[in-house]
Design a protein around this motif. Structure first.
Motif, PDB file in Angstrom:
ATOM      1  N   ASN A  35       0.833  -1.208   0.000  1.00  0.00           N
ATOM      2  CA  ASN A  35       0.000   0.000   0.000  1.00  0.00           C
ATOM      3  C   ASN A  35       0.868   1.258   0.000  1.00  0.00           C
ATOM      4  N   THR A  79     -11.421   0.352  -2.644  1.00  0.00           N
ATOM      5  CA  THR A  79     -10.082   0.575  -3.178  1.00  0.00           C
ATOM      6  C   THR A  79     -10.068   1.816  -4.038  1.00  0.00           C
ATOM      7  N   SER A  80      -8.901   2.417  -4.115  1.00  0.00           N
ATOM      8  CA  SER A  80      -8.770   3.568  -5.001  1.00  0.00           C
ATOM      9  C   SER A  80      -8.098   3.143  -6.311  1.00  0.00           C
ATOM     10  N   LYS A  81      -7.859   1.817  -6.446  1.00  0.00           N
ATOM     11  CA  LYS A  81      -6.992   1.376  -7.540  1.00  0.00           C
ATOM     12  C   LYS A  81      -7.711   0.714  -8.705  1.00  0.00           C
ATOM     13  N   PHE A  96      -5.719  -4.152  -5.243  1.00  0.00           N
ATOM     14  CA  PHE A  96      -6.877  -3.804  -6.068  1.00  0.00           C
ATOM     15  C   PHE A  96      -8.141  -4.444  -5.520  1.00  0.00           C
ATOM     16  N   GLY A  98      -8.990  -4.385  -2.418  1.00  0.00           N
ATOM     17  CA  GLY A  98      -9.525  -3.641  -1.285  1.00  0.00           C
ATOM     18  C   GLY A  98      -9.770  -4.512  -0.077  1.00  0.00           C
TER      19      GLY A  98
END
Ligand code: ADP
Ligand code: MG
Length: 649
Positions: A35, A79-81, A96, A98
């Motif tokens: 992370n 997740t931000s991905k 990815f 989360g």
């Protein structure tokens, strides 16, 4: 009775899921470091208490988490991905799914303190079971994120019990941190126990990969590294890294493997590499490798394992084979720096009947390293394969047809051949009489010699040149008279008219040798019966039969060339005559080769030389010093030098 199906409580589901992702503290550390890296951190500090079970703290200087995301950051599948399913195929970040933070928050007390670049201050929030315990509180802090994990597995007692040793868990954490540190040179990492001032591993932002390998694995390996790097567009992969050369080896293979920047394990890669090194390293010793593989993301399935530990990718076999080949070529190319160890004989093997042969250098170096490439037939006593293949024309164990008799004009039944028969050992011979030292594997047991003349002779030559006499019984008794006549007929005897009639001489020889029967038999196993027939010859070497062409001369010379008046001279003379008879004489071989067929006999002496005589030389021959000076024995090569030559080709 069918059971009632109920929906599991959500916290139970999450706890089970968490247990799959985080099996031990080091798994959590890995997720949290990933992370940090996703958040573009350049400085990552890990602090641990009780192997991570009491406390795990990861501090980074990355992008931070926006205040408005802090509520859901620890929920599952946040997740931000990743936004769409299609994104999965091109994902270039570590996380990815989360799941990491959510998982940790279900099995530990989590506190996040974070500040983004544009936030005025940092915020802190505590989490439990995926949810914040309260709204984030503003606090002081630098840009970046600090994740504090306390009391890991506090609510999973079975897991907690399974992890008994904090020091073991700590070393696993150190392993993860240091491997990511090696892979991420240019970023600084540190890992330490809480309360300690000195970090157990610390890397600097300006350090190279090799610097970091040195820092983590030590000097011994870092100075034996070869840089590797290859690419294959068809297989859509790229590889680079550092591997240890043949000078370095460890008890357990160290493979620091990153695939698409993720620390993974791949038994297939490991196996392939170990095969390559097996040819270079001592048995049971292994290499160090740091390899970074980059594979087109769409070809990699990182999702096979919840901890994303084992990965699989498309064309796996071909990629691995290609990597394998590259490593092999690099290893081969690096031999200029290779240290060669010479070891003439493996330690502990002593030569029968002789002293242990050890070159001074081998003894001095006494290195336990024996490279696989030295494992060829460096030991002259090891057999070649063809020794096990019986030659078509084996030396006749009982060669009825083409016995030597056909070539020597001896009376019909004189020597169809010899048959090796062990003569029963003398009953009165006490076991303690047997001089074990002198017993070679191929030789019958010796009897203790008390005659000083023989002892002197042995000392004069070397012990091994004396042989003891097992008996070869001559099938059909050979009349000494005929033998003597044959000898006198030959040019070699030097007989002239002046010597008187051959018949008289032959009779004299028979009578003379008959008088010596007892001694000849006792000391030399030359057996003569009462009728004056030769019935036994000494068996000098198991499976070795002299060419019978020489027998008549042997008999003649026994009577005429041996000094029978002096004990020592008598033994010397007899030994010499035996030697002459048992030697392979050029003259006889030429005769044989010129003679009709190039068959059995010819091949058999060649075979005998290679497989019987040379084999016996290895243990029994003690050549006089002059042999090395007069060219009798020549050193033609030495193995390590040959290797140097071959490997450059
Ligand atoms: P994933 O990494 O799969 O997205 P995680 O549970 O590990 O899921 O993290 C959830 C989200 O929290 C990440 O997508 C990221 O936006 C944010 N995050 C976690 N750790 C950090 C960090 N150290 N720095 C910045 N953002 C972080
Ligand atoms: Mg993550």
């Amino acid at each position: 009775m069918a059971g009632v199906i109920r929906r599991l409580d959500e916290t139970v589901v999450n706890r089970i899921a968490a247990g799959e992702v985080i099996q031990r503290p080091a798994n959590a550390v890995k997720e949290l470091i990933e992370n940090c890296l996703d958040a573009k951190s350049t400085n990552i500090q890990v602090t641990v208490k009780d192997g991570g079970l009491k406390l795990l703290q990861i501090q980074d200087n990355g992008t931070g988490i926006r205040r408005e995301d802090m509520d859901i950051v620890c929920e599952r599948f946040t997740t931000s991905k990743l936004q769409t399913f299609e994104d999965l195929s091109a994902i270039a970040t570590y996380g990815f799914r989360g799941e990491a933070l959510a998982s940790v928050s279900h099995i530990a007390h989590v506190t996040i303190t974070t500040k983004t670049a544009d936030a005025k201050c940092a915020y802190r929030a505590g989490y439990s079971d995926g949810k914040p315990k309260g709204p984030p509180k503003p606090c002081a802090g630098n840009q970046g994120t600090q994740i504090l994990v306390e009391d890991l597995f506090y609510n999973v007692t079975t897991r907690r019990k399974a992890l008994k040793s904090p020091s073991d868990e700590y070393s696993r954490i150190v392993e993860v941190v240091s491997r990511y540190a090696i892979h991420n040179s240019g970023k600084s990492f540190s890992v330490k126990k809480q309360g300690e001032t000195v970090a157990d591993v610390r890397t600097l932002p300006n350090a190279s990969v090799v610097d970091n390998i040195r820092g983590v694995f030590g000097n011994a390996v870092s100075r034996e590294l070869i840089q590797v790097g290859c690419e294959d567009q068809k297989l859509a992969y790229k590889m680079n890294g550092y591997i240890s050369n043949a000078n370095y080896s460890v008890k357990k293979c160290i493979l620091v493997l990153f695939i698409n920047h993720r620390l993974v394990e791949s038994s297939a890669v490991k196996k392939a590499i170990e095969t390559v090194y097996a040819a270079y390293l001592p048995k049971n010793m292994h290499p160090f490798l740091y390899l970074s593989l980059e594979i087109a993301p769409q070809n990699v399935d990182v999702n096979v394992h919840p901890t994303k530990h084992e990965v699989h990718f498309l064309h796996e076999d071909s990629v691995i084979e290609s990597v394998q080949k590259h490593i092999e070529s690099k290893l081969l190319g690096s031999n200029s720096s290779r240290t060669y160890f010479t070891q003439t004989l493996l330690p502990g093997l002593s030569v029968a009947g002789g002293s242990e042969v050890k070159t001074p250098s081998a003894a001095a170096e006494s290195s336990d390293r024996i490279y696989a490439h030295q494992m060829v037939r460096t030991d002259c006593r090891a057999q070649k394969l063809d020794a096990f293949l019986q030659p078509k024309e084996k030396p006749p164990p009982d060669p009825e047809p083409a016995g030597p008799s056909s070539r020597v004009a001896v009376p019909e039944a004189a020597w169809p051949a010899t048959k090796e028969m062990e003569r029963p050992r003398k009953e009165q011979q006490q076991p303690e009489e047997v001089d074990e030292d002198l017993t070679a594997a191929t030789m019958p047991k010796r009897r203790v010699i008390k005659l000083s003349s023989i002892k002197e002779l042995r000392a004069e030559t070397t012990e091994n040149t004396h042989r003891d006499c097992e008996m070869v019984c001559v099938h059909t008794p050979a009349p000494l008279y005929d033998l003597a006549m044959l000898a006198l007929d030959s040019e070699e005897s030097g007989w002239t008219e002046e010597d008187g009639p051959k018949e008289g001489l032959a009779q004299y020889i028979v009578d003379f040798l008959k008088k010596k029967t007892e001694m000849l038999e006792d000391y030399f196993s030359v057996e003569i019966d009462q009728e004056g027939n030769l019935t036994g010859l000494p068996l000098l070497l198991d499976k070795y039969t002299p060419l019978m062409v020489g027998l008549p001369m042997f008999i003649l010379r026994l009577a005429t060339e041996v000094n029978w008046d002096n004990e020592k001279e008598c033994f010397r003379g007899l030994s010499k005559e035996c030697g002459m008879f048992y030697s392979i004489r050029k003259q006889y071989i030429l005769e044989a080769e010129l003679g009709e067929e190039q068959d059995a006999e010819v091949n058999s002496w060649r075979w005998q030389v290679e497989h019987i005589l040379f084999k016996a030389f290895r243990t029994l021959l003690s050549p006089p010093k002059t042999f090395s000076e007069d060219g009798t024995v020549l050193q033609i090569a030495n193995l390590p030098d040959l290797y140097k030559v071959f490997e450059r080709c």
